[in-house]
Design an enzyme around this catalytic site. Sequence first.
Site, PDB file in Angstrom:
ATOM      1  N   ASN A  96      43.012  42.774  58.158  1.00  0.00           N
ATOM      2  CA  ASN A  96      43.413  43.553  56.967  1.00  0.00           C
ATOM      3  C   ASN A  96      42.409  44.652  56.618  1.00  0.00           C
ATOM      4  O   ASN A  96      41.889  44.723  55.522  1.00  0.00           O
ATOM      5  CB  ASN A  96      43.687  42.643  55.769  1.00  0.00           C
ATOM      6  CG  ASN A  96      42.501  41.771  55.387  1.00  0.00           C
ATOM      7  OD1 ASN A  96      41.589  41.550  56.174  1.00  0.00           O
ATOM      8  ND2 ASN A  96      42.515  41.263  54.171  1.00  0.00           N
ATOM      9  N   HIS A 234      41.779  28.551  55.707  1.00  0.00           N
ATOM     10  CA  HIS A 234      41.246  28.134  54.400  1.00  0.00           C
ATOM     11  C   HIS A 234      42.117  27.125  53.661  1.00  0.00           C
ATOM     12  O   HIS A 234      42.551  27.354  52.537  1.00  0.00           O
ATOM     13  CB  HIS A 234      40.954  29.348  53.511  1.00  0.00           C
ATOM     14  CG  HIS A 234      41.990  30.451  53.514  1.00  0.00           C
ATOM     15  ND1 HIS A 234      43.329  30.224  53.333  1.00  0.00           N
ATOM     16  CD2 HIS A 234      41.869  31.790  53.671  1.00  0.00           C
ATOM     17  CE1 HIS A 234      43.977  31.368  53.380  1.00  0.00           C
ATOM     18  NE2 HIS A 234      43.109  32.345  53.593  1.00  0.00           N
ATOM     19  N   ASP A 306      35.597  32.511  55.392  1.00  0.00           N
ATOM     20  CA  ASP A 306      36.408  33.491  54.649  1.00  0.00           C
ATOM     21  C   ASP A 306      35.489  34.482  53.924  1.00  0.00           C
ATOM     22  O   ASP A 306      35.747  34.869  52.779  1.00  0.00           O
ATOM     23  CB  ASP A 306      37.379  32.812  53.677  1.00  0.00           C
ATOM     24  CG  ASP A 306      38.464  33.767  53.164  1.00  0.00           C
ATOM     25  OD1 ASP A 306      38.527  34.919  53.652  1.00  0.00           O
ATOM     26  OD2 ASP A 306      39.240  33.362  52.281  1.00  0.00           O
ATOM     27  N   PHE A 324      40.387  39.090  45.029  1.00  0.00           N
ATOM     28  CA  PHE A 324      40.038  37.732  45.459  1.00  0.00           C
ATOM     29  C   PHE A 324      38.935  37.792  46.514  1.00  0.00           C
ATOM     30  O   PHE A 324      38.930  38.688  47.362  1.00  0.00           O
ATOM     31  CB  PHE A 324      41.256  37.053  46.092  1.00  0.00           C
ATOM     32  CG  PHE A 324      42.378  36.743  45.127  1.00  0.00           C
ATOM     33  CD1 PHE A 324      42.278  35.672  44.256  1.00  0.00           C
ATOM     34  CD2 PHE A 324      43.536  37.516  45.116  1.00  0.00           C
ATOM     35  CE1 PHE A 324      43.325  35.358  43.385  1.00  0.00           C
ATOM     36  CE2 PHE A 324      44.591  37.217  44.255  1.00  0.00           C
ATOM     37  CZ  PHE A 324      44.484  36.134  43.386  1.00  0.00           C
TER      38      PHE A 324
HETATM   39 ZN   LIG Z   1      43.506  34.366  53.610  1.00  0.00          ZN
END
Ligand SMILES: [Zn+2]
Length: 426
Positions: A96, A234, A306, A324
Site C-alpha cells: 500500500n 495481524h 505491522d 491507524f
Molecule cells: Zn493490515
Amino acid sequence: MLLIKNGRVLDPVSKTDAAMDVLLDGERIKEVGPAGEIGAPAGAQVFDAKGLIVAPGFIDLHAHLREPGQESSETIETGTKAAARGGFTAVCCMPNTKPVNDNASVTRFILDRAKATGSVRVWPIGAASLGSKGEAISEIAGMKEAGIVAVSDDGKPIATAKLARQVMDYCRSLDLPVIEHSEDVSLAAGAVMREGVSSTRLGLRGMPAVTEAVCVARDVQLAELTGARLHVAHLSAKASLDQVRWAKSRGLRVTCEVTPHHFTLIDEDVTYDSRFKMNPPLAAREDRAALLEGLADGTVDAIATDHAPHEPALKEVEFDRAPFGILGFETALALALEQLVHSGKVSLMRMVELFTSGPARVLGIQRQIAAGQPADLTVFSADRAWTYSVDESPSKSRNSPFDRRKFKGGPVATIVAGCTSNRIGT
Ligand SMILES: [Zn+2]
C-alpha cells in the site's frame, strides 16, 4: 569472514541449544561447531558472543516502508535501519505505497531502492488487486517474476469473496501465499477501536471482535475450495484464532501471525492518545489470553510487527482523525521476551521459532543455522536492561506507545549476508 564464537546457538529447525561457534564466509554460513572448535581463519573478524544468543536471522512478514510515495513517514533506508536495530534481517513490505505495488515495475523499484539504500533484505508483497481497489486482479505473475514473495491488499481485505477466490486460484498455481487483512468493512465502518466497555467509556466508535472473524471464516472456506495458501495477517481475536485452529485441523494450508502490540496491550489500555490506535484495534483481555495460548501451542505461526510509521503531523491529531498504525521493529523482540518468555508462557526456543523458521515456513523457505545457509543471524541478549527511546529511532516516525518502556533483553547485532548491519553495545 566473520567468526561468531561462544554464543548460545538456538536453532528451532535442528533443535540445537548449545554453545557453538559459527563461521561466516561472505554471504553463506561456512561451518558450525561446538564452542572453541573452530579456529579463526587468517584475516577473519571475531565476534565474541559469550552470554548472548545467536539465532537465525529474524524475518518480519508484515511491515510498511512507505516508499514509494510517503517518504515523509518512512523510506526504505530509514525503515530498514530501524528493522536492523530491531534484529530483523529480512522484512516483507506491504504494497500500500503510492503508487500501489500492483505491477512488476513498482516491485523492481522497491528492490532497486532496497539494494541501493537498505540495511536488511526487503521482500516485497504485491497487491492482490489493481490499486488494491478490489475490482480486478493485479499482474501477479509479472510481479512474482520481479520478486514478490506473497500477495495482499493489506490496509483492507480483498474486497469480495469472488475476487478472493480468483486471487487464491491464481496464487495456488504460482505457489504464492495470499496474506489477508481480515476485516468485514461493513462492521468496521467508522470504528476507531474495539467495541466494548472501554469504547463506551471513551465515547469512541468500536468494531466488534467478529469484524475480523467473519472475514477469516470466508477466507478459510475459500482456501479449502481453492487449495491456496492463506496467511491471516495481524490476527487479534479469539474467534479468528478458533477459525485458524479449525482450518489447521482439517489440513488446510492456513497460517497466521500475531503482532507484539496485540499480545501486550488490550482495549483497556486505550486512551485518547493516537499511539494506541491501530487496525485491527487492541482487543479484549480474553482475546489476548487466547493469543498467548496460540503463540505457545503452535497455532500461531509467526510474530510480525505491522510496523506502520506515520509522520508526527499525521498522527498528532484527535484520536478519531488519526491514521491507524504504530512503529514495530525496535520493540518486537523485547516485548516478546517480556510477555512470552520472562512470563514463563513460551520457551526461548519457541519464541525464536516465531521470529525465524515460523515466518520462513509461511513463505515456503527454510532458515536455520547450518553450513550453506544464508549468513543471516540475529544476536540478542535475553537479560540486558535497556530503555526504548523513540527519539533514538532511525525511523522517520515517532508513533510508538512503548516509548520510555524499560526492557530486559533485546537485539545486540544483526548480521545480513555476512555483514554486521547493526551493532548495539553490550
Ligand atoms: Zn493490515
